[in-house]
Write a protein that holds these residues in place. Structure first.
Motif, PDB file in Angstrom:
ATOM      1  N   THR A  69      20.316 -27.009  34.259  1.00  0.00           N
ATOM      2  CA  THR A  69      20.363 -27.128  32.789  1.00  0.00           C
ATOM      3  C   THR A  69      20.928 -25.864  32.139  1.00  0.00           C
ATOM      4  O   THR A  69      21.535 -25.941  31.078  1.00  0.00           O
ATOM      5  N   GLU A  70      20.738 -24.703  32.792  1.00  0.00           N
ATOM      6  CA  GLU A  70      21.281 -23.457  32.243  1.00  0.00           C
ATOM      7  C   GLU A  70      22.788 -23.576  32.073  1.00  0.00           C
ATOM      8  O   GLU A  70      23.334 -23.302  31.013  1.00  0.00           O
ATOM      9  N   TRP A  81      24.637 -26.352  32.124  1.00  0.00           N
ATOM     10  CA  TRP A  81      25.113 -27.519  31.371  1.00  0.00           C
ATOM     11  C   TRP A  81      24.268 -27.766  30.130  1.00  0.00           C
ATOM     12  O   TRP A  81      24.062 -28.908  29.727  1.00  0.00           O
ATOM     13  N   TRP A  82      23.763 -26.702  29.517  1.00  0.00           N
ATOM     14  CA  TRP A  82      22.778 -26.846  28.448  1.00  0.00           C
ATOM     15  C   TRP A  82      23.190 -27.811  27.340  1.00  0.00           C
ATOM     16  O   TRP A  82      22.410 -28.663  26.905  1.00  0.00           O
ATOM     17  N   GLU A  83      24.430 -27.707  26.889  1.00  0.00           N
ATOM     18  CA  GLU A  83      24.881 -28.544  25.766  1.00  0.00           C
ATOM     19  C   GLU A  83      24.779 -30.036  26.137  1.00  0.00           C
ATOM     20  O   GLU A  83      24.254 -30.847  25.369  1.00  0.00           O
ATOM     21  N   TYR A 139      22.974 -31.300  28.575  1.00  0.00           N
ATOM     22  CA  TYR A 139      21.571 -31.621  28.839  1.00  0.00           C
ATOM     23  C   TYR A 139      20.847 -31.944  27.537  1.00  0.00           C
ATOM     24  O   TYR A 139      20.159 -32.963  27.425  1.00  0.00           O
ATOM     25  N   GLU A 140      21.027 -31.084  26.543  1.00  0.00           N
ATOM     26  CA  GLU A 140      20.373 -31.292  25.253  1.00  0.00           C
ATOM     27  C   GLU A 140      20.821 -32.609  24.637  1.00  0.00           C
ATOM     28  O   GLU A 140      20.026 -33.366  24.081  1.00  0.00           O
TER      29      GLU A 140
END
Ligand code: HEM
Ligand SMILES: N[C@@H](Cc1c[nH]c2ccccc12)C(=O)O
Length: 282
Positions: free
Chosen positions: A213-214, A216-218, A220-221
Motif C-alpha cells: 500500500t505504501e 500504491w497508496w493512491e 489503494y485509497e
C-alpha cells in the motif's frame, strides 16, 4: 423562579429583512412552486402521500448521485483521484440517506399499501431511468433493461448513453494501467455496453496494490472508496428487498417481475468483483 427557560427567540437587534427583495426569494430560488405542487395522489388513502414523497426524495438524491458520479468518473479519466474521492465520499453519505428512507417506508402496513396498490397499474421502480443510469455508471451493464424506457425517448437516450460509456470501474482500471499496473488489454478497450468479466490478471494487479500500500497508496485509497460504495449500494438493495417482502410478501411486482425473487437475484451481483476476491488472496 429565577432561571426561567426562554420559550421564544428575542428578535430585537437582528435587523431581519422583513420585506425581502422580490427578485430572489427562498421559494423562487428553490422552485418550490414546482416541487411542492408535484404530489398528486390517485386515491384518498392517507399513506399514498408518503409513498409519493419517498420516491420523489429518492429521485432527487439519485439526481445528485449521478451529478457527483459523472464528475468523479471524468476526474478519474484525467488521473485526478483526489477530487474524485471527495465526490465518492459525498455519494457514500447520500447512499446512507437513501438507505434510511426504507425505515420511513416500513411504517406502512401491508394492508395500508394494498389499499392503493391497484391504482399503480403496471408502473414500477423498475422504470426509474435515473436508477438505471446509476447502475450502468457503476458498471452493472444489463442492456436488456434499457428497453423499458423506450416510451420516453429522452430518458431512453440518456440510459443508452450510460450503457455505452465506460463505468466507474472501467475508468479505474484504465487509471491503474496508466499508473503502471499490469491490466490486461481486454479490460482497457472493450465494448462498454457488455457486462464486465472478472479476470485473474486484474485480481493479481489489485493484489500488488493491497500487498504494498505504501507504493500504491493512491490506488489503494481509491479502491477502498469503491469497496465502500459497493457495500452501501448492496445495503440499499438489501433493505429495498426486505421492505418489499414485509409489505407485499411474495406477490409479483407491478413491473411484471417475480417481485422479491427478482430483487434477491440482484444481491448476487458484484460491481467491482476483483476488489472483493482479492481479499482471499492476501
Ligand atoms: C411499498 C414500496 C415498494 C414496493 C412494494 C416495491 C416493490 C418493487 C418490486 C416488486 C420491484 C421489482 C420490479 C417489479 O416487478 O415491479 C421493484 C423494483 C425497483 N424498485 Fe421498488 N418497491 C417499493 C419502493 C421503492 C422505492 C421507495 C424506491 C426508490 C426509488 C424503489 C425503487 C425501485 C427500483 C429502482 C427498482 C428496480 C430494481 C432493479 O431493477 O434492480 N422502490 N420494487
Ligand atoms: N413495484 C411496486 C409498485 C411501486 C413501487 N414503487 C413505485 C413507484 C412508482 C410506481 C409504482 C411503484 C409493487 O409491485 O408493488
Amino acid at each position: 423562579m429565577s432561571d426561567r427557560f426562554k420559550t421564544s427567540v428575542d428578535l430585537a437587534g437582528e435587523d431581519i429583512h422583513w420585506d425581502p427583495d422580490a427578485g430572489l426569494t427562498y421559494g423562487s430560488y428553490l422552485k418550490l412552486d414546482a416541487v411542492l405542487s408535484a404530489q398528486s395522489p390517485l386515491t384518498d388513502e392517507h399513506d399514498e402521500m408518503m409513498f409519493i414523497i419517498i420516491h420523489q426524495a429518492s429521485e432527487l438524491w439519485l439526481k445528485l448521485c449521478l451529478h457527483e458520479l459523472d464528475a468523479a468518473i471524468a476526474h478519474v479519466a484525467r488521473d485526478e483521484t483526489r477530487p474524485a474521492m471527495k465526490m465518492l465520499a459525498r455519494i457514500a453519505r447520500i447512499q446512507e440517506q437513501l438507505t434510511q428512507s426504507w425505515a420511513v417506508l416500513a411504517t406502512m402496513t401491508p394492508s395500508d399499501y394494498l389499499k392503493f396498490r391497484d391504482a399503480l397499474g403496471q408502473s414500477s421502480g423498475f422504470q426509474s431511468w435515473q436508477y438505471r443510469m446509476l447502475e450502468y455508471r457503476l458498471g452493472n451493464k444489463n442492456a436488456a433493461l434499457a428497453r423499458v424506457h423506450k416510451g420516453d425517448p429522452d430518458a431512453h437516450a440518456r440510459v443508452l448513453e450510460a450503457l455505452n460509456a465506460p463505468s466507474l470501474y472501467d475508468e479505474t482500471l484504465r487509471f491503474a494501467a496508466r499508473q503502471g499496473l499490469a491490466i490486461p488489454e481486454a479490460a482497457l478497450e472493450r465494448d462498454w455496453s457488455e457486462a464486465y468479466e472478472a479476470s485473474d490478471a486484474v485480481e493479481a494487479a489489485w493484489k500488488q496494490v493491497y500487498l504494498d500500500t505504501e507504493r500504491w497508496w493512491e490506488l489503494y485509497e481509491f479502491a477502498e472508496k469503491l469497496v465502500d460504495l459497493e457495500q452501501k449500494f448492496q445495503q440499499w438493495r438489501f433493505n429495498h428487498m426486505k421492505t418489499v417482502e414485509r409489505i407485499i410478501g411474495f406477490r409479483r411486482g407491478t413491473g411484471g417481475s417475480g417481485g422479491v425473487s427478482y430483487l434477491v437475484k440482484a444481491l448476487d451481483l458484484r460491481l467491482f468483483p476483483e476488489l472483493w476476491t482479492v481479499r482471499t488472496q492476501l
